[in-house]
Enzyme design. Structure first.
Site, PDB file in Angstrom:
ATOM      1  N   ASP A 125       0.859  -1.180   0.000  1.00 33.49           N
ATOM      2  CA  ASP A 125       0.000   0.000   0.000  1.00 33.49           C
ATOM      3  C   ASP A 125       0.894   1.229   0.000  1.00 33.49           C
ATOM      4  O   ASP A 125       2.114   1.114   0.175  1.00 33.49           O
ATOM      5  CB  ASP A 125      -0.999  -0.004   1.152  1.00 33.49           C
ATOM      6  CG  ASP A 125      -0.377   0.051   2.538  1.00 33.49           C
ATOM      7  OD1 ASP A 125       0.837  -0.242   2.656  1.00 33.49           O
ATOM      8  OD2 ASP A 125      -1.094   0.359   3.495  1.00 33.49           O
TER       9      ASP A 125
ATOM     10  N   TYR B  85       3.081   4.615   0.750  1.00 29.88           N
ATOM     11  CA  TYR B  85       3.812   5.076   1.926  1.00 29.88           C
ATOM     12  C   TYR B  85       2.883   5.919   2.795  1.00 29.88           C
ATOM     13  O   TYR B  85       2.238   6.851   2.299  1.00 29.88           O
ATOM     14  CB  TYR B  85       5.007   5.933   1.509  1.00 29.88           C
ATOM     15  CG  TYR B  85       6.085   5.209   0.747  1.00 29.88           C
ATOM     16  CD1 TYR B  85       6.737   4.107   1.288  1.00 29.88           C
ATOM     17  CD2 TYR B  85       6.474   5.646  -0.521  1.00 29.88           C
ATOM     18  CE1 TYR B  85       7.751   3.455   0.586  1.00 29.88           C
ATOM     19  CE2 TYR B  85       7.481   5.000  -1.229  1.00 29.88           C
ATOM     20  CZ  TYR B  85       8.115   3.903  -0.672  1.00 29.88           C
ATOM     21  OH  TYR B  85       9.113   3.258  -1.371  1.00 29.88           O
TER      22      TYR B  85
ATOM     23  N   PHE C  19       6.463   1.877  -4.442  1.00 32.56           N
ATOM     24  CA  PHE C  19       7.870   2.037  -4.070  1.00 32.56           C
ATOM     25  C   PHE C  19       8.454   3.385  -4.472  1.00 32.56           C
ATOM     26  O   PHE C  19       9.530   3.752  -4.023  1.00 32.56           O
ATOM     27  CB  PHE C  19       8.741   0.903  -4.645  1.00 32.56           C
ATOM     28  CG  PHE C  19       8.415  -0.449  -4.103  1.00 32.56           C
ATOM     29  CD1 PHE C  19       8.686  -0.762  -2.777  1.00 32.56           C
ATOM     30  CD2 PHE C  19       7.815  -1.415  -4.891  1.00 32.56           C
ATOM     31  CE1 PHE C  19       8.380  -2.011  -2.259  1.00 32.56           C
ATOM     32  CE2 PHE C  19       7.492  -2.662  -4.392  1.00 32.56           C
ATOM     33  CZ  PHE C  19       7.777  -2.975  -3.069  1.00 32.56           C
TER      34      PHE C  19
ATOM     35  N   HIS D 226      10.537  -9.347   0.375  1.00 31.39           N
ATOM     36  CA  HIS D 226      10.265  -7.910   0.258  1.00 31.39           C
ATOM     37  C   HIS D 226      11.554  -7.120   0.508  1.00 31.39           C
ATOM     38  O   HIS D 226      12.395  -7.538   1.316  1.00 31.39           O
ATOM     39  CB  HIS D 226       9.199  -7.515   1.277  1.00 31.39           C
ATOM     40  CG  HIS D 226       8.581  -6.188   1.027  1.00 31.39           C
ATOM     41  ND1 HIS D 226       9.140  -5.011   1.486  1.00 31.39           N
ATOM     42  CD2 HIS D 226       7.463  -5.833   0.359  1.00 31.39           C
ATOM     43  CE1 HIS D 226       8.384  -3.997   1.109  1.00 31.39           C
ATOM     44  NE2 HIS D 226       7.353  -4.459   0.424  1.00 31.39           N
TER      45      HIS D 226
END
Length: 224
Positions: free
Chosen positions: A67, A69, A80, A190
Site C-alpha cells: 500500500d 507510503y 515504491f 520484500h
C-alpha cells in the site's frame, strides 16, 4: 461507474468499475478524504497514477507493492516510488537501489521518482491504492485488494509475456491469478529492512527482467 483513468484501462476494467464492491470502495475512499483532510495518501488525483503512467497495451513488467507510503509527502501513486524532493528515501526504496547497483552496476538514481520506469512499460501497482497518514494497511479489506486482483486477472487473460515481479508474501499470493505458461513470475522477499537480507539482496531482478525482454525481442528497461 465513471472513473478518471486512461482510456486503455477504462475499457478493460469496466466490469470492475461496475461491480458492487467497487461502489462500496469509492464510497469508503470518499468518506476517508472527507473525514481526514490532507491525511489520506496519495492525493486524490494520483490514486490511479500507475494506470495513467503505464497504459494497458504497453505493459512489459508488473511490480507489485502493498500500500502507499503512509508518510506525508512520500506517496504519489506509483508503488515504491516517491516524489523527487523526498529525503531521505524510504528504506525499501534504498534497498531496491542497492540491489540495482549490485545487479547491474548502476549507481543509485538521483532521486526516488520511478516515473521513468512506468513510462517504459513497468506497471508500478500497489495492492491497496490509498492509506491514512501514519497507519499502514488502514485501507485494507475495503475493496482495493479485489480491484487489484481484477487488474492482474485482466492482464493475465488479455496479454502475454508479462513479467510479474512479486516481492514478499502478500504480493506472491497474487501469483494464483497468473498463468505461468503465458507469463513470467519473479519472486523474492520484500525489500524492506526486515526481510531484504532474507533473499531480496542477490535476487538480481533487474538483469533477469532485461534478459527475458531481450530474448523476446523487446526493448530492455533503462533502470536509471
Amino acid at each position: 461507474m465513471k472513473v478518471s483513468i486512461h482510456p486503455s484501462w477504462e475499457k478493460v476494467l469496466q466490469p470492475a468499475f461496475e461491480a458492487p464492491y467497487f461502489e462500496h470502495l469509492v464510497h469508503f475512499v470518499k468518506q476517508e478524504y472527507a473525514r481526514f483532510p490532507n491525511q489520506i495518501f496519495p492525493e486524490g488525483k494520483y490514486i490511479f497514477r500507475a494506470f495513467n503512467s503505464c497504459h494497458f497495451d504497453q505493459i512489459k513488467v508488473v511490480i507489485l507493492g502493498q500500500d502507499p507510503y503512509p508518510t506525508r509527502g512520500h506517496a504519489h501513486g506509483l508503488c515504491f516510488s516517491c516524489d523527487s524532493h523526498v529525503r531521505p528515501l524510504p528504506k525499501s526504496l534504498q534497498n531496491i537501489f542497492k540491489e540495482l547497483e549490485d545487479d547491474l552496476g548502476i549507481p543509485a538514481p538521483p532521486n526516488g521518482d520511478l516515473s521513468h520506469w512506468a513510462g517504459q512499460g513497468v506497471l508500478l501497482l500497489n495492492s491497496i491504492l490509498t492509506v491514512r497518514e501514519g497507519q499502514p494497511l488502514s485501507h485494507a479489506n475495503q475493496g482495493w485488494e479485489k480491484f487489484t486482483d481484477d487488474v492482474i486477472q485482466t492482464i493475465n487473460d488479455q496479454l502475454e509475456g508479462v513479467i510479474f515481479v512479486l516481492w514478499g508474501s502478500p504480493a506472491q499470493a497474487k501469483a494464483a491469478r497468473v498463468d505461468p505458461n503465458k507469463h513470467f513470475i519473479l519472486k523474492a522477499p520484500h525489500p524492506s529492512p526486515l526481510s531484504a537480507y532474507r533473499g531480496f539482496f542477490g535476487s538480481k531482478p533487474f538483469s533477469k527482467i532485461n534478459e527475458i525482454l531481450r530474448v523476446r525481442g523487446k526493448e530492455e528497461i533503462r533502470w536509471a
